[in-house]
Scaffold this motif. Sequence first.
Motif, PDB file in Angstrom:
ATOM      1  N   ARG A  25       0.842  -1.193   0.000  1.00  0.00           N
ATOM      2  CA  ARG A  25       0.000   0.000   0.000  1.00  0.00           C
ATOM      3  C   ARG A  25       0.881   1.247   0.000  1.00  0.00           C
ATOM      4  NH1 ARG A  25      -4.484  -0.506  -1.855  1.00  0.00           N
ATOM      5  NH2 ARG A  25      -5.521   1.016  -0.495  1.00  0.00           N
ATOM      6  N   PRO A  26       0.464   2.332  -0.636  1.00  0.00           N
ATOM      7  CA  PRO A  26       1.343   3.499  -0.808  1.00  0.00           C
ATOM      8  C   PRO A  26       1.310   4.484   0.353  1.00  0.00           C
ATOM      9  CG  PRO A  26      -0.691   3.833  -2.035  1.00  0.00           C
ATOM     10  CD  PRO A  26      -0.790   2.452  -1.423  1.00  0.00           C
ATOM     11  N   TYR A  27       0.790   4.075   1.497  1.00  0.00           N
ATOM     12  CA  TYR A  27       0.611   5.022   2.601  1.00  0.00           C
ATOM     13  C   TYR A  27       1.639   4.756   3.706  1.00  0.00           C
ATOM     14  CZ  TYR A  27      -3.868   5.119   0.175  1.00  0.00           C
ATOM     15  OH  TYR A  27      -4.844   5.183  -0.785  1.00  0.00           O
ATOM     16  N   PRO A  28       2.369   5.785   4.135  1.00  0.00           N
ATOM     17  CA  PRO A  28       3.362   5.592   5.206  1.00  0.00           C
ATOM     18  C   PRO A  28       2.777   4.984   6.471  1.00  0.00           C
ATOM     19  CG  PRO A  28       3.695   7.732   4.166  1.00  0.00           C
ATOM     20  CD  PRO A  28       2.415   7.166   3.603  1.00  0.00           C
ATOM     21  N   GLN A  29       1.578   5.427   6.870  1.00  0.00           N
ATOM     22  CA  GLN A  29       0.989   4.893   8.089  1.00  0.00           C
ATOM     23  C   GLN A  29       0.728   3.400   7.957  1.00  0.00           C
ATOM     24  OE1 GLN A  29      -0.032   6.055  11.273  1.00  0.00           O
ATOM     25  NE2 GLN A  29       1.417   7.704  10.834  1.00  0.00           N
ATOM     26  N   THR A  30       0.221   2.975   6.812  1.00  0.00           N
ATOM     27  CA  THR A  30      -0.057   1.557   6.605  1.00  0.00           C
ATOM     28  C   THR A  30       1.227   0.749   6.688  1.00  0.00           C
ATOM     29  OG1 THR A  30      -1.901   2.143   5.150  1.00  0.00           O
ATOM     30  CG2 THR A  30      -1.093  -0.117   5.040  1.00  0.00           C
ATOM     31  N   GLN A  31       2.280   1.229   6.033  1.00  0.00           N
ATOM     32  CA  GLN A  31       3.541   0.484   6.000  1.00  0.00           C
ATOM     33  C   GLN A  31       4.181   0.417   7.390  1.00  0.00           C
ATOM     34  OE1 GLN A  31       5.729   2.683   3.078  1.00  0.00           O
ATOM     35  NE2 GLN A  31       4.462   1.974   1.362  1.00  0.00           N
ATOM     36  N   MET A  32       4.230   1.557   8.088  1.00  0.00           N
ATOM     37  CA  MET A  32       4.884   1.558   9.408  1.00  0.00           C
ATOM     38  C   MET A  32       4.116   0.717  10.403  1.00  0.00           C
ATOM     39  SD  MET A  32       6.364   5.449   9.835  1.00  0.00           S
ATOM     40  CE  MET A  32       4.860   6.318   9.406  1.00  0.00           C
ATOM     41  N   ARG A  33       2.817   0.853  10.416  1.00  0.00           N
ATOM     42  CA  ARG A  33       2.023   0.083  11.387  1.00  0.00           C
ATOM     43  C   ARG A  33       2.056  -1.403  11.072  1.00  0.00           C
ATOM     44  NH1 ARG A  33      -0.723   3.145  14.983  1.00  0.00           N
ATOM     45  NH2 ARG A  33      -0.649   5.391  14.566  1.00  0.00           N
ATOM     46  N   ALA A  34       2.174  -1.765   9.804  1.00  0.00           N
ATOM     47  CA  ALA A  34       2.293  -3.179   9.454  1.00  0.00           C
ATOM     48  C   ALA A  34       3.564  -3.779  10.055  1.00  0.00           C
ATOM     49  CB  ALA A  34       2.290  -3.335   7.936  1.00  0.00           C
ATOM     50  N   LEU A  35       4.665  -2.998  10.052  1.00  0.00           N
ATOM     51  CA  LEU A  35       5.902  -3.492  10.661  1.00  0.00           C
ATOM     52  C   LEU A  35       5.758  -3.631  12.168  1.00  0.00           C
ATOM     53  CD1 LEU A  35       8.601  -1.428   8.719  1.00  0.00           C
ATOM     54  CD2 LEU A  35       7.887  -3.777   8.298  1.00  0.00           C
ATOM     55  N   VAL A  36       5.089  -2.667  12.792  1.00  0.00           N
ATOM     56  CA  VAL A  36       4.941  -2.684  14.251  1.00  0.00           C
ATOM     57  C   VAL A  36       4.088  -3.866  14.696  1.00  0.00           C
ATOM     58  CG1 VAL A  36       4.024  -1.411  16.228  1.00  0.00           C
ATOM     59  CG2 VAL A  36       5.337  -0.214  14.470  1.00  0.00           C
ATOM     60  N   VAL A  37       3.139  -4.297  13.869  1.00  0.00           N
ATOM     61  CA  VAL A  37       2.279  -5.427  14.240  1.00  0.00           C
ATOM     62  C   VAL A  37       3.115  -6.659  14.587  1.00  0.00           C
ATOM     63  CG1 VAL A  37       0.624  -7.101  13.326  1.00  0.00           C
ATOM     64  CG2 VAL A  37       0.216  -4.660  13.019  1.00  0.00           C
ATOM     65  N   GLY A  38       4.188  -6.875  13.838  1.00  0.00           N
ATOM     66  CA  GLY A  38       5.035  -8.027  14.148  1.00  0.00           C
ATOM     67  C   GLY A  38       5.600  -7.953  15.549  1.00  0.00           C
ATOM     68  N   MET A  39       5.986  -6.748  15.965  1.00  0.00           N
ATOM     69  CA  MET A  39       6.503  -6.570  17.323  1.00  0.00           C
ATOM     70  C   MET A  39       5.410  -6.848  18.348  1.00  0.00           C
ATOM     71  SD  MET A  39       6.535  -4.182  20.023  1.00  0.00           S
ATOM     72  CE  MET A  39       5.963  -2.702  19.213  1.00  0.00           C
ATOM     73  N   LEU A  40       4.176  -6.396  18.066  1.00  0.00           N
ATOM     74  CA  LEU A  40       3.071  -6.659  18.995  1.00  0.00           C
ATOM     75  C   LEU A  40       2.805  -8.153  19.124  1.00  0.00           C
ATOM     76  CD1 LEU A  40       0.504  -3.866  17.961  1.00  0.00           C
ATOM     77  CD2 LEU A  40       2.212  -3.796  19.778  1.00  0.00           C
ATOM     78  N   ARG A  41       2.983  -8.874  18.015  1.00  0.00           N
ATOM     79  CA  ARG A  41       2.758 -10.327  18.023  1.00  0.00           C
ATOM     80  C   ARG A  41       3.946 -11.084  18.624  1.00  0.00           C
ATOM     81  NH1 ARG A  41      -0.649 -13.272  15.163  1.00  0.00           N
ATOM     82  NH2 ARG A  41       0.940 -14.862  14.786  1.00  0.00           N
ATOM     83  N   ARG A  42       5.083 -10.384  18.806  1.00  0.00           N
ATOM     84  CA  ARG A  42       6.346 -11.036  19.158  1.00  0.00           C
ATOM     85  C   ARG A  42       6.743 -12.040  18.071  1.00  0.00           C
ATOM     86  NH1 ARG A  42       5.664 -12.043  25.733  1.00  0.00           N
ATOM     87  NH2 ARG A  42       4.939  -9.940  26.236  1.00  0.00           N
ATOM     88  N   GLU A  43       6.491 -11.622  16.830  1.00  0.00           N
ATOM     89  CA  GLU A  43       6.839 -12.432  15.663  1.00  0.00           C
ATOM     90  C   GLU A  43       7.844 -11.643  14.830  1.00  0.00           C
ATOM     91  OE1 GLU A  43       4.713 -14.555  11.769  1.00  0.00           O
ATOM     92  OE2 GLU A  43       3.507 -13.549  13.279  1.00  0.00           O
ATOM     93  N   GLN A  44       8.911 -12.288  14.403  1.00  0.00           N
ATOM     94  CA  GLN A  44       9.989 -11.619  13.682  1.00  0.00           C
ATOM     95  C   GLN A  44       9.527 -11.212  12.286  1.00  0.00           C
ATOM     96  OE1 GLN A  44      13.037 -11.168  15.231  1.00  0.00           O
ATOM     97  NE2 GLN A  44      13.575  -9.820  13.545  1.00  0.00           N
TER      98      GLN A  44
END
Length: 831
Positions: free
Chosen positions: A442-461
């Motif tokens: 997706r071309p939106y900075p918020q979508t891209q950054m939050r997608a990366l953070v989700v992995g941290m919330l899941r404790r998944e690499q």
Amino acid sequence: NFHIRRVAGQELSGGSYDLCFDAQGRLLVGDGNAVRRLNDNDNDGAYDGYEVIATGLGPRGPQGLLVWGDRLYAVGGDGLQLFEGYESGGPLVHRGRLGAKLNTGGDHDAHTIFRGADDHIYLMAGNGSGIRDRLHITESNSPGIFEREASVFRISPDGKKWECIASGGRNPPSLGMNYLGELFSFDSDMEWHVGLPWYRPVRLNHWTIGGDQGWQEVGAYPPYYIDNLPGILDVGRGSPNWGVFYEADLLPQKYRDAFLVCDYRWKRESNDQYSTSGRLIAFFMKRKGAGWTASMETLARPKPNARDANGKRISFALVDIAIAPDGSLYLSDHNQGIWRITCEPQTLNPLRGTLSSWERRATEARRLGQLGDIPGLLKFLADDDPFVRRRAAEELTRWPVPEARGPLIEALNDPERLVRYVAMCALAHHPISEWLDQALARPYPQTQMRALVVGMLRREQVPADKAQKTIRALLSQKLSVEDQLDLLRVIHLFPARNAGNFLLSDFPDADRNVRWEKIRLMGEFRIAEAFPLLLRELESETNHVTQFHIAQAIARLRQGWNTDQETRLLNWFLETQEGWFAQFSGKGVEFPAFWQTTLSEFAANHRDAFMRASNRIQLTSLMGNVLINSLGPAELTAMYKAENSPDVKKKIVKALKRIPGAEVPITESQAAPLRAEKSDEDIHKFILAAKGGDAQRGGKVYEALQCNSCHGGGVTPGREGRFFGPDLAGIGQRLTKTELADALVYPSKQVADRFKGVEIEFADATPLTGFITDQDAETITLADRDQVQRVPRSKIRAINPQSSSLMPSKLLNQLSEDELRDLLAFLADGR
């Protein structure tokens, strides 16, 4: 038209921890160990007797009570207890603990419970409750994937199903649910951290389902971080206790739906002593976008120097509040008993009107979530109202179905930040392999950054190549201030190899928070090119807390300066031996430990310049501590012989003791003959029977034992020390004699989680025990009661959490009986 009267003294209410009314309007109180039901036998509005209906809920409990039909739920003993037979009028039957064990009774342990509008039990567990990972969670679709710090649990009435609703508070005893089923709490600050860069004040929190409030064991995340929630109202200093939403109609109309919360007596930052009376606060909520904003007022507090009929000062040490069937307020006071507040309404309060359109849709979204109606929730996720969209996203935390992934990815770029946040929490329930590529495309900075953070919330690499590719693309874009702040946090979580240019560009930024975060990361990533920029900022900055923040960052740098720049930095640090950095009044008691950590980092990275300036270092200062701990045995021995200050001599002796094989001078106290040592059993019996004693002399004993170095307080100004142990102010009122004797003689019998230090093991050196004040990939900084030490990770064999107390055993065993009496008198004196 308000009136207040005391309706029960302390002899009736006991400890006055928790209050609740049963269905017949009878008042129940926790007395520190049991549940009492108070009686008004002569019907004069004041209580004159009580009966004990449940026991075994100590120490200092129960701190949560709920009567629900024939059941009594109580937070005490080893967790959430269930009693049955309440409506029978006979003795209650204890059915045992519900769920896994919880720590109870402590100030930071498991707290309030209430029955929610959805006919479930809601429990607030403080950050000392012993919660971690999924220890108490039983449901696979729990909105909070992990429990941590202070957490809210939703529990089925039979106690078999436990969900974590949200987590990450510090220690909010209060938890309230408003008419829309929204959860709020009045959360504590960390008064020990006042004056430090990461301090966050007491605040009112809105607990979104699946959310995290951002408290960390040391400090709290800034409110603007992408992976935590901000408070909805910063209050400043305070001491939050229990609260309740007012849904009766006796008080004036403006209090309808207000959150009424007890604010216990506040403590001074520097010595942990109580300095104010308590108060009752009213918070008024107002819907704002997808969430809430709030205002507040003080509803009740004592008049200055108010005293009761016996001349005792009324401190209004409020613990809990309950709403009586007639709408009046009942307040438990630690020192005075039970107060009742009522008023004479001038006009009849109208009933709440019908819900508005957005309120009805928000309520319906919650109902659909309970039913698992995914099509209905996805429809509401696209609603025009952000509040409704947020509620729909919250409910989708419980239903990680494939058809929700696309809409949740779209919601990561919602116009409302709170909707974006909750959508991120909901996506955290889906394996990233199933949707990450779609989101990053997706071309939106918020979508891209939050997608990366989700992995941290899941404790998944998150795959490193995907994270780095995404960050590189974001670094090349022109971003809004909000997006810059979020990207800085993402860079912290996923360090990018080319982030240095981004941090250095446009520095110092016009936005204060962007500037702050760049400074943090320049130090964290040790960017050598940042040295002249940070030095310029440090020399021009006038705000002392910001100076501390910059000094922390620049002290970490290991290169990047010329001789002139290093000299300027050295001179700046030397000047902090006087002025604000050397004056600890009005700052948190841990300020010295963290400032000494920064000084130690600076001295290690500029050792030659630091040692050349040794003649300009005051040995009585924190920088003097760093110098002493940097010297070898020969230098320390020579310094000891030349030094006249007894305090400095003690520091030198302690430094020598830490050096293997060093010859330690014999002090006068060591040369004195030892007294015969009493047994633990004899000391315990003596404490139970002891009377009398002189509090002033006891303060000297307290200081001679160096109790003040861990617990604060004392009788000598300026010697309060740092807090590595529980606050002892008022301990004589909080604990029974048996509990006090246990705490003094057997300190490891019960240790709250937050006072458990760590032991660092080495392959070839004596272990170190203390509290971690800083850490990175290369070093760990450990503070004990005497010094701050930076330890290379390469030398560490293991870091072991300690279950035993850091308080030395047999501390009292060589005291005379008179000294013991005096010490107990000092503790009872409250100072």
